[in-house]
Design a protein around this motif. Structure first.
Motif, PDB file in Angstrom:
ATOM      1  N   ALA A  24      -5.716  -8.395  -2.594  1.00  0.00           N
ATOM      2  CA  ALA A  24      -5.103  -7.182  -1.480  1.00  0.00           C
ATOM      3  C   ALA A  24      -6.405  -7.021  -0.529  1.00  0.00           C
ATOM      4  O   ALA A  24      -7.041  -7.643  -0.696  1.00  0.00           O
ATOM      5  CB  ALA A  24      -5.359  -6.234  -2.450  1.00  0.00           C
ATOM      6  N   TYR A  37      -1.795  -7.859  -3.040  1.00  0.00           N
ATOM      7  CA  TYR A  37      -1.367  -8.640  -1.732  1.00  0.00           C
ATOM      8  C   TYR A  37      -1.099  -7.655  -1.643  1.00  0.00           C
ATOM      9  O   TYR A  37      -1.351  -7.726   0.488  1.00  0.00           O
ATOM     10  CB  TYR A  37       0.579  -8.568  -2.153  1.00  0.00           C
ATOM     11  CG  TYR A  37       0.418 -10.194  -2.939  1.00  0.00           C
ATOM     12  CD1 TYR A  37      -0.158 -11.290  -2.927  1.00  0.00           C
ATOM     13  CD2 TYR A  37       1.403  -9.474  -3.698  1.00  0.00           C
ATOM     14  CE1 TYR A  37      -0.503 -12.361  -3.796  1.00  0.00           C
ATOM     15  CE2 TYR A  37       1.605 -11.274  -4.619  1.00  0.00           C
ATOM     16  CZ  TYR A  37       0.968 -12.344  -4.677  1.00  0.00           C
ATOM     17  OH  TYR A  37       1.120 -13.266  -5.859  1.00  0.00           O
ATOM     18  N   VAL A  38      -1.448  -5.927  -1.399  1.00  0.00           N
ATOM     19  CA  VAL A  38      -1.127  -4.653  -0.735  1.00  0.00           C
ATOM     20  C   VAL A  38      -2.200  -4.758   0.272  1.00  0.00           C
ATOM     21  O   VAL A  38      -3.209  -4.869  -0.212  1.00  0.00           O
ATOM     22  CB  VAL A  38      -0.712  -3.660  -1.807  1.00  0.00           C
ATOM     23  CG1 VAL A  38      -1.004  -2.193  -1.044  1.00  0.00           C
ATOM     24  CG2 VAL A  38       0.610  -3.388  -2.205  1.00  0.00           C
ATOM     25  N   PHE A  88       2.756  -9.766  -8.434  1.00  0.00           N
ATOM     26  CA  PHE A  88       2.240  -8.667  -8.348  1.00  0.00           C
ATOM     27  C   PHE A  88       3.047  -7.280  -8.998  1.00  0.00           C
ATOM     28  O   PHE A  88       2.661  -6.409  -9.171  1.00  0.00           O
ATOM     29  CB  PHE A  88       3.294  -8.867  -6.586  1.00  0.00           C
ATOM     30  CG  PHE A  88       4.006  -7.442  -6.491  1.00  0.00           C
ATOM     31  CD1 PHE A  88       2.892  -6.283  -5.952  1.00  0.00           C
ATOM     32  CD2 PHE A  88       5.433  -6.327  -6.173  1.00  0.00           C
ATOM     33  CE1 PHE A  88       3.140  -4.888  -5.279  1.00  0.00           C
ATOM     34  CE2 PHE A  88       5.309  -5.444  -5.613  1.00  0.00           C
ATOM     35  CZ  PHE A  88       4.965  -4.704  -4.708  1.00  0.00           C
ATOM     36  N   SER A 140       1.076  -2.320   3.898  1.00  0.00           N
ATOM     37  CA  SER A 140       1.917  -3.057   4.189  1.00  0.00           C
ATOM     38  C   SER A 140       1.449  -3.999   3.517  1.00  0.00           C
ATOM     39  O   SER A 140       0.789  -3.757   2.296  1.00  0.00           O
ATOM     40  CB  SER A 140       1.282  -3.970   5.124  1.00  0.00           C
ATOM     41  OG  SER A 140       2.631  -4.539   5.615  1.00  0.00           O
ATOM     42  N   MET A 141       1.777  -5.469   3.409  1.00  0.00           N
ATOM     43  CA  MET A 141       1.452  -6.786   1.665  1.00  0.00           C
ATOM     44  C   MET A 141       0.276  -7.085   3.313  1.00  0.00           C
ATOM     45  O   MET A 141       0.529  -7.666   4.726  1.00  0.00           O
ATOM     46  CB  MET A 141       2.065  -7.035   1.306  1.00  0.00           C
ATOM     47  CG  MET A 141       2.741  -6.388   0.501  1.00  0.00           C
ATOM     48  SD  MET A 141       3.729  -7.607  -0.196  1.00  0.00           S
ATOM     49  CE  MET A 141       3.733  -7.438  -2.338  1.00  0.00           C
ATOM     50  N   ALA A 162      -1.077   2.985   1.717  1.00  0.00           N
ATOM     51  CA  ALA A 162      -0.818   1.823   1.292  1.00  0.00           C
ATOM     52  C   ALA A 162      -0.244   1.401   2.279  1.00  0.00           C
ATOM     53  O   ALA A 162       1.026   2.498   3.336  1.00  0.00           O
ATOM     54  CB  ALA A 162       0.214   1.663   0.511  1.00  0.00           C
ATOM     55  N   TYR A 178       7.706  -5.738  -1.739  1.00  0.00           N
ATOM     56  CA  TYR A 178       6.796  -4.194  -1.246  1.00  0.00           C
ATOM     57  C   TYR A 178       8.413  -3.072  -0.803  1.00  0.00           C
ATOM     58  O   TYR A 178       7.704  -1.773  -1.060  1.00  0.00           O
ATOM     59  CB  TYR A 178       5.758  -4.203  -0.103  1.00  0.00           C
ATOM     60  CG  TYR A 178       5.296  -3.735  -0.288  1.00  0.00           C
ATOM     61  CD1 TYR A 178       4.170  -3.381  -0.427  1.00  0.00           C
ATOM     62  CD2 TYR A 178       6.209  -2.785   2.085  1.00  0.00           C
ATOM     63  CE1 TYR A 178       3.867  -2.496   0.651  1.00  0.00           C
ATOM     64  CE2 TYR A 178       4.967  -1.736   2.298  1.00  0.00           C
ATOM     65  CZ  TYR A 178       3.874  -1.268   1.555  1.00  0.00           C
ATOM     66  OH  TYR A 178       3.400  -0.546   2.031  1.00  0.00           O
ATOM     67  N   TYR A 209       7.631   0.741  -2.554  1.00  0.00           N
ATOM     68  CA  TYR A 209       6.936   1.404  -1.750  1.00  0.00           C
ATOM     69  C   TYR A 209       8.187   2.565  -0.019  1.00  0.00           C
ATOM     70  O   TYR A 209       8.097   3.031   0.719  1.00  0.00           O
ATOM     71  CB  TYR A 209       5.985   0.830  -0.204  1.00  0.00           C
ATOM     72  CG  TYR A 209       5.078   0.244  -1.385  1.00  0.00           C
ATOM     73  CD1 TYR A 209       3.887   1.190  -1.870  1.00  0.00           C
ATOM     74  CD2 TYR A 209       4.637  -0.859  -2.081  1.00  0.00           C
ATOM     75  CE1 TYR A 209       3.038   1.465  -2.163  1.00  0.00           C
ATOM     76  CE2 TYR A 209       3.555  -0.610  -2.704  1.00  0.00           C
ATOM     77  CZ  TYR A 209       2.494  -0.110  -2.809  1.00  0.00           C
ATOM     78  OH  TYR A 209       1.685   0.149  -3.906  1.00  0.00           O
TER      79      TYR A 209
END
Length: 256
Positions: free
Chosen positions: A163, A178-179, A243, A190-191, A188, A213, A217
């Motif tokens: 992240a 990853y976010v 994830f 993106s990744m 948030a 994602y 989201y």
């Protein structure tokens, strides 16, 4: 190797090649592994274990009693792995008996100047934590995380592996693996797809995570609905499984 002005308690255990700079203080029940360099004016209190080939710069405070009014002098610990760089004015505190009694830092981390790691934090490996970041008590951080300068993380939050936070982010909820998040409070964005590409990740894996994602989201699903939809796809794709595991582990709710 040890400057004559340094003060080292007889109950401290230092490998033979450890370097200790001028006016540093190393207390009892401190163990320091081979190849580690302690700069000038560093204070290390125990019980603390520091591994091999670390470098701790001037004015750092490592293994001190925690800033928790419930602390009553219990023999809690700080454990630091190998190959970490801890820059000027960093503070890393021992744990509390209200948790597991241990604050830990893994391997190959860079803590830039004035980073604070509070009691009972668990930080993995290969992380970059930029200047003046404050990590409150009981926070768990995975591996390969990048925290931008002046990030603030609320107690008990989880930051998943890989992240990333923008500078001056205020993190009040969990950040999945990853976010990328930013803002006050953080949301948030993106990744970290660019980071994936730089690591040489397979394009199909990146595409799978991009779709995941969007499922979490962008489609208006509840977290439970999104996990249920993605779960059948995780077999054979460890990054997607990571994830999903970070989503399932959330207790405070995820950053949206």
């Amino acid at each position: 190797m040890i400057h004559p002005t340094a003060i080292i308690d007889p109950k401290a255990e230092l490998a033979g090649d450890v370097e200790v700079g001028p006016y540093s203080v190393i207390g009892a029940h401190v163990t320091i592994g081979a190849g580690t360099v302690i700069g000038p004016h560093v204070v290390i209190q125990g019980p603390t274990t520091i591994g091999r080939n670390n470098r701790i710069f001037q004015f750092a405070s490592v293994g001190e009693e925690c800033q928790d009014k419930k602390y009553r002098g219990e023999p809690t610990r700080l454990e630091i792995g190998d190959n970490n760089v801890i820059r000027e004015h960093c503070t890393l505190h021992r744990g509390t008996v209200q948790d597991e009694g241990i604050t830990s830092l893994g391997d190959n981390n860079l803590l830039m100047a004035t980073v604070h790691v509070a009691h009972d934090c668990r930080i993995g490996s290969d992380n970059i934590i930029a200047n003046t970041t404050g990590i409150a008590g009981h926070v768990k951080i995975g591996d390969g995380v990048i925290l931008g300068g002046m990030t603030g993380i609320h107690q008990f939050c989880r930051i998943g592996s890989f992240a990333m936070t923008a500078g001056c982010s205020l993190v009040l909820k969990d950040v999945p693996a990853y976010v990328m998040v930013g803002g006050n409070p953080a949301s948030a964005r993106s990744m970290n797809f660019e980071g994936m590409r730089r690591r040489g990740w397979d394009a199909d894996v990146i595409a799978t995570l991009r779709r995941a994602y969007k499922t979490v989201y962008r489609r208006g699903l509840t977290l439970e609905q999104a996990i249920a939809e993605l779960a059948p796809q995780q077999d054979g794709c460890p990054p997607l499984a990571l994830f999903l595991d970070s989503l399932r582990a959330s207790e405070r709710g995820i950053t949206r």
